[in-house]
Design a protein around this motif. Structure first.
Motif, PDB file in Angstrom:
ATOM      1  N   ILE A 154       0.838  -1.206   0.000  1.00  0.00           N
ATOM      2  CA  ILE A 154       0.000   0.000   0.000  1.00  0.00           C
ATOM      3  C   ILE A 154       0.870   1.252   0.000  1.00  0.00           C
ATOM      4  O   ILE A 154       0.592   2.233  -0.706  1.00  0.00           O
ATOM      5  N   ARG A 155       1.939   1.231   0.780  1.00  0.00           N
ATOM      6  CA  ARG A 155       2.808   2.408   0.848  1.00  0.00           C
ATOM      7  C   ARG A 155       3.625   2.602  -0.428  1.00  0.00           C
ATOM      8  O   ARG A 155       4.158   3.684  -0.672  1.00  0.00           O
ATOM      9  N   LEU A 156       3.714   1.560  -1.243  1.00  0.00           N
ATOM     10  CA  LEU A 156       4.428   1.692  -2.515  1.00  0.00           C
ATOM     11  C   LEU A 156       3.620   2.450  -3.564  1.00  0.00           C
ATOM     12  O   LEU A 156       4.186   2.959  -4.533  1.00  0.00           O
ATOM     13  N   ILE A 157       2.306   2.517  -3.374  1.00  0.00           N
ATOM     14  CA  ILE A 157       1.445   3.152  -4.387  1.00  0.00           C
ATOM     15  C   ILE A 157       1.824   4.609  -4.619  1.00  0.00           C
ATOM     16  O   ILE A 157       2.066   5.021  -5.764  1.00  0.00           O
ATOM     17  N   PRO A 158       1.900   5.473  -3.570  1.00  0.00           N
ATOM     18  CA  PRO A 158       2.307   6.860  -3.842  1.00  0.00           C
ATOM     19  C   PRO A 158       3.731   6.975  -4.368  1.00  0.00           C
ATOM     20  O   PRO A 158       4.035   7.880  -5.154  1.00  0.00           O
ATOM     21  N   ILE A 159       4.607   6.045  -3.966  1.00  0.00           N
ATOM     22  CA  ILE A 159       5.977   6.070  -4.474  1.00  0.00           C
ATOM     23  C   ILE A 159       5.998   5.786  -5.975  1.00  0.00           C
ATOM     24  O   ILE A 159       6.715   6.454  -6.740  1.00  0.00           O
ATOM     25  N   MET A 160       5.185   4.817  -6.407  1.00  0.00           N
ATOM     26  CA  MET A 160       5.139   4.480  -7.832  1.00  0.00           C
ATOM     27  C   MET A 160       4.496   5.600  -8.649  1.00  0.00           C
ATOM     28  O   MET A 160       4.878   5.839  -9.791  1.00  0.00           O
ATOM     29  N   ILE A 161       3.524   6.297  -8.059  1.00  0.00           N
ATOM     30  CA  ILE A 161       2.932   7.452  -8.755  1.00  0.00           C
ATOM     31  C   ILE A 161       3.981   8.534  -8.960  1.00  0.00           C
ATOM     32  O   ILE A 161       4.082   9.151 -10.036  1.00  0.00           O
ATOM     33  N   GLU A 162       4.812   8.753  -7.935  1.00  0.00           N
ATOM     34  CA  GLU A 162       5.889   9.733  -8.054  1.00  0.00           C
ATOM     35  C   GLU A 162       6.914   9.297  -9.093  1.00  0.00           C
ATOM     36  O   GLU A 162       7.399  10.123  -9.881  1.00  0.00           O
ATOM     37  N   ARG A 199      12.970  -3.897  -8.181  1.00  0.00           N
ATOM     38  CA  ARG A 199      14.045  -3.503  -7.264  1.00  0.00           C
ATOM     39  C   ARG A 199      13.499  -3.231  -5.862  1.00  0.00           C
ATOM     40  O   ARG A 199      14.066  -3.690  -4.853  1.00  0.00           O
ATOM     41  N   ARG A 200      12.403  -2.479  -5.772  1.00  0.00           N
ATOM     42  CA  ARG A 200      11.844  -2.140  -4.460  1.00  0.00           C
ATOM     43  C   ARG A 200      11.302  -3.382  -3.754  1.00  0.00           C
ATOM     44  O   ARG A 200      11.443  -3.530  -2.543  1.00  0.00           O
ATOM     45  N   ALA A 201      10.652  -4.270  -4.504  1.00  0.00           N
ATOM     46  CA  ALA A 201      10.132  -5.501  -3.903  1.00  0.00           C
ATOM     47  C   ALA A 201      11.264  -6.370  -3.359  1.00  0.00           C
ATOM     48  O   ALA A 201      11.148  -6.959  -2.277  1.00  0.00           O
ATOM     49  N   ILE A 204      12.538  -4.756  -0.099  1.00  0.00           N
ATOM     50  CA  ILE A 204      11.600  -4.986   1.001  1.00  0.00           C
ATOM     51  C   ILE A 204      11.690  -6.429   1.489  1.00  0.00           C
ATOM     52  O   ILE A 204      11.672  -6.699   2.699  1.00  0.00           O
ATOM     53  N   ALA A 205      11.795  -7.373   0.559  1.00  0.00           N
ATOM     54  CA  ALA A 205      11.896  -8.786   0.942  1.00  0.00           C
ATOM     55  C   ALA A 205      13.158  -9.048   1.757  1.00  0.00           C
ATOM     56  O   ALA A 205      13.127  -9.774   2.765  1.00  0.00           O
ATOM     57  N   VAL A 206      14.268  -8.444   1.343  1.00  0.00           N
ATOM     58  CA  VAL A 206      15.529  -8.625   2.081  1.00  0.00           C
ATOM     59  C   VAL A 206      15.425  -8.021   3.473  1.00  0.00           C
ATOM     60  O   VAL A 206      15.852  -8.624   4.476  1.00  0.00           O
ATOM     61  N   SER A 207      14.859  -6.819   3.586  1.00  0.00           N
ATOM     62  CA  SER A 207      14.743  -6.172   4.888  1.00  0.00           C
ATOM     63  C   SER A 207      13.800  -6.949   5.814  1.00  0.00           C
ATOM     64  O   SER A 207      14.059  -7.067   7.016  1.00  0.00           O
ATOM     65  N   MET A 208      12.703  -7.499   5.272  1.00  0.00           N
ATOM     66  CA  MET A 208      11.795  -8.301   6.094  1.00  0.00           C
ATOM     67  C   MET A 208      12.459  -9.587   6.548  1.00  0.00           C
ATOM     68  O   MET A 208      12.251 -10.047   7.682  1.00  0.00           O
ATOM     69  N   GLU A 209      13.267 -10.169   5.685  1.00  0.00           N
ATOM     70  CA  GLU A 209      13.990 -11.382   6.072  1.00  0.00           C
ATOM     71  C   GLU A 209      15.008 -11.069   7.166  1.00  0.00           C
ATOM     72  O   GLU A 209      15.185 -11.850   8.119  1.00  0.00           O
TER      73      GLU A 209
END
Length: 262
Positions: A154-162, A199-201, A204-209
């Motif tokens: 959800i937080r990626l949505i405004p980032i992708m719009i930018e 790249r962002r996904a 995020i996956a690495v940081s969650m791990e």
């Protein structure tokens, strides 16, 4: 939704998000099983009252949000009214055939669609996504790895719009927009956006791990979501007013009490 329209906080914003979600889903199922037109109209009035006076948004904002659903109401009901089946013919011209039964079914179907729309808007306008997922983790025991994944998406949505705006401006500066046809411009937008998403996904996956979101250990939460008196009032509002609407629809029907299943 909340970021596009500014409104004040009301008692609906303090309702436990999980309780609100389960209640609205129950109302969806309940509305599907209402076959009495008078009760359907009363049900819609109960939802409409909550929608207008308790969401914290101005009448103009609520009207603008409701315009697409008013169109759905008109299109849904009119198609059933004009082309539905029935024995008591009220008007007939060419393929248009309005009967008493189709009129009742059309109005009933329109109010049902409108009720669904208002319930969805009530939930969207008065629920913050972060608190919703925290509540799902704490009250409904949703695994944190799923909840935080949804929050990150959800937080990626405004980032992708930018990112989209940046790519558009960069291509305008280089003159790509004027030189290429429509499909070529779509390709030039899709490839960099897709690569950025990957790249962002991955990050995020690495940081969650790294933060051990795959672990089954009990976690602590920054936000503690609980229950309040407003939750009891929220449940009581629907139980009392829907019960009253049912009694009025039986004792004092304003419209024919034709069962729409027949």
């Amino acid at each position: 939704m909340n970021s596009l329209f500014s409104g004040k906080c009301t008692w609906l914003h303090s309702i436990n998000p999980s309780l609100k979600l389960l209640t609205i889903l129950s109302l969806f199922v309940f509305a599907i099983n209402i076959h009495n037109l008078n009760f359907m109209v009363g049900f819609s009035c109960v939802i409409l009252t909550l929608f207008i006076f308790s969401t914290g948004y101005s009448y103009k904002q609520l009207f603008l949000l409701s315009l697409p659903f008013l169109f759905v109401f008109l299109s849904t009901s009119s198609s059933m009214i004009l082309f539905g089946k029935g024995e008591t013919i009220l008007f007939k011209w060419a393929y248009v055939r309005i009967s008493e039964e189709s009129l009742i079914r059309g109005i009933h179907l329109g109010f049902r669609a409108l009720s669904f729309a208002m319930l969805g808007l009530i939930f969207a306008l008065t629920t913050k996504p972060v608190k919703l997922f925290y509540s799902l983790m704490q009250q409904l025991k949703l695994p944190p790895k799923f909840a935080y994944s949804f929050m990150a998406a959800i937080r990626l949505i405004p980032i992708m719009i930018e990112e989209y705006q940046i790519i558009m401006n960069a291509q305008k500066v280089r003159g790509f927009e004027k030189r290429n046809h429509f499909l070529k411009r779509i390709e030039r937008l899709a490839i960099p956006l897709l690569s950025q998403c990957i790249r962002r996904a991955y990050r995020i996956a690495v940081s969650m791990e790294a933060k051990r979101f795959h672990s089954n250990r009990k976690r602590t939460y920054y936000y503690e979501v609980g229950f309040s008196r407003n939750d009891l009032f929220f449940i009581s509002y629907f139980l009392i007013l829907l019960g009253l609407a049912y009694l009025l629809s039986i004792q004092y029907p304003l419209l024919p009490n034709t069962d729409v299943r027949n």
